[in-house]
Scaffold this motif. Structure first.
Motif, mmCIF file in Angstrom:
data_model
loop_
_atom_site.group_PDB
_atom_site.id
_atom_site.type_symbol
_atom_site.label_atom_id
_atom_site.label_comp_id
_atom_site.label_asym_id
_atom_site.label_seq_id
_atom_site.Cartn_x
_atom_site.Cartn_y
_atom_site.Cartn_z
ATOM 1 N N ALA A 342 46.496 -33.439 -37.170
ATOM 2 C CA ALA A 342 48.173 -32.877 -36.899
ATOM 3 C C ALA A 342 49.027 -33.415 -38.339
ATOM 4 O O ALA A 342 49.608 -32.735 -38.535
ATOM 5 C CB ALA A 342 48.111 -33.623 -35.729
ATOM 6 N N GLY A 343 48.085 -34.216 -39.112
ATOM 7 C CA GLY A 343 48.980 -33.921 -40.339
ATOM 8 C C GLY A 343 48.806 -33.356 -41.575
ATOM 9 O O GLY A 343 48.933 -33.558 -42.838
ATOM 10 N N ILE A 344 48.230 -32.410 -41.478
ATOM 11 C CA ILE A 344 47.643 -31.541 -41.874
ATOM 12 C C ILE A 344 48.707 -30.753 -42.316
ATOM 13 O O ILE A 344 48.448 -30.214 -41.143
ATOM 14 C CB ILE A 344 45.867 -30.899 -42.276
ATOM 15 N N PRO A 345 50.507 -30.888 -42.715
ATOM 16 C CA PRO A 345 50.489 -29.098 -43.638
ATOM 17 C C PRO A 345 50.213 -27.586 -42.756
ATOM 18 O O PRO A 345 49.647 -27.600 -43.833
ATOM 19 C CB PRO A 345 51.640 -29.633 -43.832
ATOM 20 N N SER A 346 51.013 -27.417 -42.127
ATOM 21 C CA SER A 346 50.527 -25.578 -42.240
ATOM 22 C C SER A 346 50.429 -25.263 -43.811
ATOM 23 O O SER A 346 49.302 -23.916 -43.663
ATOM 24 C CB SER A 346 51.476 -25.018 -41.363
ATOM 25 N N GLN A 347 51.262 -25.680 -44.586
ATOM 26 C CA GLN A 347 51.759 -24.417 -45.852
ATOM 27 C C GLN A 347 50.644 -25.275 -46.471
ATOM 28 O O GLN A 347 50.437 -24.155 -47.618
ATOM 29 C CB GLN A 347 52.906 -25.364 -45.865
ATOM 30 N N VAL A 348 50.009 -25.955 -46.724
ATOM 31 C CA VAL A 348 48.822 -26.219 -47.362
ATOM 32 C C VAL A 348 47.727 -25.215 -47.212
ATOM 33 O O VAL A 348 46.974 -25.269 -47.839
ATOM 34 C CB VAL A 348 48.386 -28.073 -47.153
ATOM 35 N N VAL A 349 47.374 -25.455 -45.900
ATOM 36 C CA VAL A 349 46.251 -24.148 -45.753
ATOM 37 C C VAL A 349 47.216 -23.320 -46.033
ATOM 38 O O VAL A 349 45.919 -22.075 -46.619
ATOM 39 C CB VAL A 349 46.127 -24.156 -43.445
ATOM 40 N N ILE A 350 48.171 -22.164 -45.415
ATOM 41 C CA ILE A 350 48.890 -20.893 -46.307
ATOM 42 C C ILE A 350 48.154 -21.475 -47.845
ATOM 43 O O ILE A 350 47.489 -19.484 -48.025
ATOM 44 C CB ILE A 350 49.886 -20.998 -45.898
ATOM 45 N N GLU A 351 48.973 -21.969 -48.760
ATOM 46 C CA GLU A 351 48.325 -21.643 -50.059
ATOM 47 C C GLU A 351 47.299 -22.147 -50.060
ATOM 48 O O GLU A 351 46.724 -21.228 -51.072
ATOM 49 C CB GLU A 351 49.291 -23.340 -50.282
ATOM 50 N N LYS A 352 46.283 -22.488 -49.698
ATOM 51 C CA LYS A 352 44.644 -22.496 -49.732
ATOM 52 C C LYS A 352 44.184 -21.107 -49.778
ATOM 53 O O LYS A 352 43.530 -20.958 -50.419
ATOM 54 C CB LYS A 352 44.213 -23.292 -49.192
ATOM 55 N N ILE A 353 44.556 -20.039 -49.053
ATOM 56 C CA ILE A 353 44.542 -19.475 -48.102
ATOM 57 C C ILE A 353 44.633 -18.308 -49.469
ATOM 58 O O ILE A 353 44.397 -17.291 -49.981
ATOM 59 C CB ILE A 353 44.291 -19.050 -47.012
#
Length: 360
Positions: A342-353
């Motif tokens: 839950a502590g992983i921001p969605s934006q971190v995932v988006i930016e990696k993709i």
């Protein structure tokens, strides 16, 4: 003059049984090893005994590999079933060696019977002592464990069958024939980007919160030249993925269109990137040469289950001292909040993709 195979095959083995009956992830990780062994020892007939539902994963298998689907919950259930199974395998395939990649009570019965008949055996060493040190709550030993693929390979070595990896993916360095998944999607366009998202896993400790994953889906769906495939199974997962498919543009839910591993893996071979949990889809995508961005919570790449040939830089995880708390994500969160996910921001995932899409 003796061939290289004959020199390595010092026991002069002709018929080798391999066993692995557990979860999809465990079985799919055998593929690079088993295919390499078959190609290294073309003079040996290999027989892989596994659950019937798993046999279709072994696409483009070497000619000297035979898949044997075994119903270990029916005809071959329990210790008596294991005894019956190994006796039938000995009779039908003239087994002269056993590689046990399971190493549980069931497979130990099979090994015992082999020993009674002086058939050489070897088994996987799971390194449970080091596992416990890695997942204990205090005084963790944060060192990477030997990967499962390496452990499988070592089991062959201990039997006297050393080999180097001869596996470049299920389809080699190519992709599958796009006609295989023609009923689900048109062929990939030259300017299209295909993204796969597999948001589910068997245990809660490995599942990124769905409200955050939906933000990832919503953002990526805005890429005009992208097509996003959602992977999952089961009624509840289908319901969620179908909702996302109807809510956002350029989304195709694969959950209600599943036609088996050959079709799923063929489509995966065309993905530019797959976003997955620490789950079977991470491994399926890895074996067809697709770049995988994986999200880790209760588990950790150090546990030895990172995708085949996947880069550490494409793993997303938080540096928490309580991680990993289990090998398989099946233990309840000790803090009760699953902050590791839950502590992983969605934006971190988006930016990696997005960074990988631009790079490709």
């Amino acid at each position: 003059m003796a061939t290289k195979n004959e020199i390595n095959n010092r026991r002069r083995l002709k018929s080798v049984l391999i066993t692995r009956f557990s979860a999809i992830t465990d079985v799919v990780l055998t593929i690079p090893v088993v295919y390499s062994a078959c190609r290294s020892f073309s003079d040996i007939n290999f027989y892989l005994a596994t659950r019937p539902s798993m046999t279709s994963m072994f696409i483009n298998a070497p000619k000297n590999l035979k898949l044997v689907g075994v119903d270990i919950k029916g005809k071959y259930k329990g210790m008596k079933g294991a005894h019956r199974l190994i006796n039938e395998m000995r009779r039908d395939y003239a087994i002269d060696a056993l590689v046990d990649l399971q190493n549980n009570a069931y497979s130990r019965v099979m090994r015992f019977v082999c020993c009674l008949h002086r058939i050489p055996t070897s088994c996987i060493n799971e390194g449970q002592g080091r596992q416990r040190k890695l997942i204990r709550p205090n005084n963790k030993v944060m060192l990477p464990l030997t990967s499962m693929v390496a452990r499988y390979r070592e089991a062959f070595f201990r039997l006297g069958l050393p080999f180097q990896e001869q596996f470049e993916g299920i389809y080699g360095k190519n992709k599958a024939d796009s006609q295989i998944f023609a009923d689900i999607s048109a062929p990939k366009g030259d300017d299209e980007i295909w993204i796969g998202i597999a948001p589910f896993a068997k245990h809660r400790g490995k599942v990124y919160p769905l409200e955050l994953m939906e933000k990832v889906v919503a953002d990526l769906s805005q890429i005009t030249h992208a097509k996003i495939f959602l992977f999952g199974g089961g009624d509840e997962e289908q319901k969620i993925l179908n909702e996302w498919e109807n809510k956002y543009e350029r989304i195709v839910s694969f959950a209600d269109k599943y036609r088996g591993f050959p079709i799923e893996m063929a489509l995966m071979s065309y993905l530019d990137v797959m976003l997955s949990m620490d789950s079977a889809n991470m491994h399926l995508a890895s074996l067809v040469g697709t770049t995988v961005v994986s999200i880790w919570g209760a588990t950790h790449p150090y546990c030895g289950f990172k995708g085949w040939r996947q880069l550490e830089t494409n793993t997303i995880q938080l540096p928490m001292t309580c991680r990993p708390c289990s090998m398989f994500g099946d233990k309840p969160c000790r803090k009760g909040d699953y902050h590791c996910l839950a502590g992983i921001p969605s934006q971190v995932v988006i930016e990696k993709i997005r960074s990988l899409i631009i790079h490709n």
